[in-house]
Design a protein around this motif. Sequence first.
Motif, mmCIF file in Angstrom:
data_model
loop_
_atom_site.group_PDB
_atom_site.id
_atom_site.type_symbol
_atom_site.label_atom_id
_atom_site.label_comp_id
_atom_site.label_asym_id
_atom_site.label_seq_id
_atom_site.Cartn_x
_atom_site.Cartn_y
_atom_site.Cartn_z
ATOM 1 N N GLY A 124 0.816 -1.197 0.000
ATOM 2 C CA GLY A 124 0.000 0.000 0.000
ATOM 3 C C GLY A 124 0.850 1.247 0.000
ATOM 4 N N LEU A 125 0.201 2.381 -0.221
ATOM 5 C CA LEU A 125 0.900 3.654 -0.187
ATOM 6 C C LEU A 125 1.231 4.017 1.259
ATOM 7 C CD1 LEU A 125 -1.316 5.628 -2.744
ATOM 8 C CD2 LEU A 125 0.825 4.415 -3.188
ATOM 9 N N SER A 154 -1.165 3.702 4.528
ATOM 10 C CA SER A 154 -2.279 2.797 4.212
ATOM 11 C C SER A 154 -2.607 1.844 5.354
ATOM 12 C CB SER A 154 -1.963 1.991 2.942
ATOM 13 O OG SER A 154 -0.809 1.186 3.148
ATOM 14 N N HIS A 206 6.175 -1.084 -0.213
ATOM 15 C CA HIS A 206 5.428 -0.109 -1.024
ATOM 16 C C HIS A 206 5.774 -0.271 -2.499
ATOM 17 C CE1 HIS A 206 9.318 1.970 -0.323
ATOM 18 N NE2 HIS A 206 9.128 2.371 -1.558
ATOM 19 N N GLU A 245 -5.631 0.265 1.867
ATOM 20 C CA GLU A 245 -5.877 1.697 1.699
ATOM 21 C C GLU A 245 -6.676 2.182 2.896
ATOM 22 O OE1 GLU A 245 -8.095 4.903 -1.265
ATOM 23 O OE2 GLU A 245 -8.817 2.847 -1.067
ATOM 24 N N SER A 246 -6.231 3.282 3.515
ATOM 25 C CA SER A 246 -6.939 3.892 4.649
ATOM 26 C C SER A 246 -7.211 2.892 5.759
ATOM 27 C CB SER A 246 -8.261 4.526 4.180
ATOM 28 O OG SER A 246 -8.012 5.541 3.231
ATOM 29 N N ILE A 249 -8.093 -3.934 0.812
ATOM 30 C CA ILE A 249 -8.945 -3.732 -0.364
ATOM 31 C C ILE A 249 -9.056 -5.002 -1.198
ATOM 32 C CG2 ILE A 249 -9.306 -2.326 -2.427
ATOM 33 C CD1 ILE A 249 -9.536 -0.814 0.219
ATOM 34 N N TYR A 280 -9.252 1.434 -7.639
ATOM 35 C CA TYR A 280 -8.044 1.719 -6.848
ATOM 36 C C TYR A 280 -6.960 0.674 -7.118
ATOM 37 C CZ TYR A 280 -4.945 2.421 -2.852
ATOM 38 O OH TYR A 280 -3.834 2.632 -2.068
ATOM 39 N N PHE A 299 -3.447 0.927 -9.129
ATOM 40 C CA PHE A 299 -2.251 0.548 -8.378
ATOM 41 C C PHE A 299 -1.341 -0.353 -9.208
ATOM 42 C CE2 PHE A 299 0.282 -0.950 -4.879
ATOM 43 C CZ PHE A 299 0.212 0.073 -3.935
#
Length: 396
Positions: A60-61, A64, A226, A242-243, A247, A263, A267
């Motif tokens: 994830g970013l 995340s 990442h 994410e968040s 996901i 998303y 990605f």
Amino acid sequence: MKAVSIENLDVIFGDKAVLSAELLDQGKTRQEILEETGDVIGVSNASISVEKGEICVLMGLSGSGKSSLLRAVNGLNPVTRGSLKVRAGEEMVDLAGIDENTLRDLRSHRISMVFQKFALMPWLSVVDNVAFGLEMQGVGKAERRQRAMEKLDMVGLSEWHDKLPHELSGGMQQRVGLARAFCMDSDILLMDEPFSALDPLIRNQLQDELLELQRKLNKTILFVSHDLDEALKIGTNIAIMESGKIIQHGKPEDIVLRPENQYVEDFVAHTNPLNVLRGRSLMTPIEKLEKENNSLILNEREQTRLVLDDEGEVIGAIRREEDLLLSHWNDSQPVESVKKDAVVITTADISMRDALEIRYRTGQPVLLESEEKIVGILCDDDFYHALLGKHFSQAA
């Protein structure tokens, strides 16, 4: 057999976790909860299982939640709600509400961690750094030194055993960190972006070395990254976050071919598909080849055909009425062993990278077989589909 089982996990940082959890249930976003309570949602309603011997990459970013989830597995981040169980022998131990003695035992014998910043003690020699965890367990000096030297030899650093960490390069220091984690002989290994601070060539080398070590030791590894290409290369499964939420979780090829939402598709859009896709996913089925008498046309311009027997089985290949060599190849052989102009038969699970190199070396389409029957071919159009990102529409 499950090594880690996570169900409906929340990890909330702050003094109003109960209120923040209620706001989560009401559908509030991370930002809304931060503004209302001052709490930070690290992980939200995460559910995932990791099998014994698997490398699961948390992807994830920045922000995340991947490191927050990883650190919950060894109790560095406490569980707010939900269940987080890790295997300890024949039983699963839930870290939610675990007592200090049990947690200490898990960290000493079941779970080890490799950090991004190496976390080596500068005043200890390389071998003493590797043996440090064993010393904390009370293992005798002779035994812990022997075990530490075995692991240093495994990572190719036995000749550096008496050096101090500052005398080693960054890549070598990370190898020491790996040796220290493996020296503990823990069942579960947590790796928090361990290669991200290294130069690309060193990072790629250590990824290869990790995979080789995993083949020998068969540990359960949770690996935070990442870098999607890294995740696709080393992961048995990938969980994209994410968040604070997971996901999508699945095999690398499924993540690339079948992203579950926009998303994930965004990605994976710029990754190199040759690193993860398999021949079976992109091949042209044998039934779609044009048939002419007792042959299938491979390349009309080159007048290359497969010759079939009366049962429809492939028995040869010809180009402009000249016989071509039919040869079998598998990934235990070097790709360099294939001969120019040969028509190569290989497994349908061949990596697209290997298939592309075979196509380049032979100048011929690659035949794919499953259960000893030719099921499809990889020709230039199939490779172009992969390289141009057309595999999304093809998979659909």
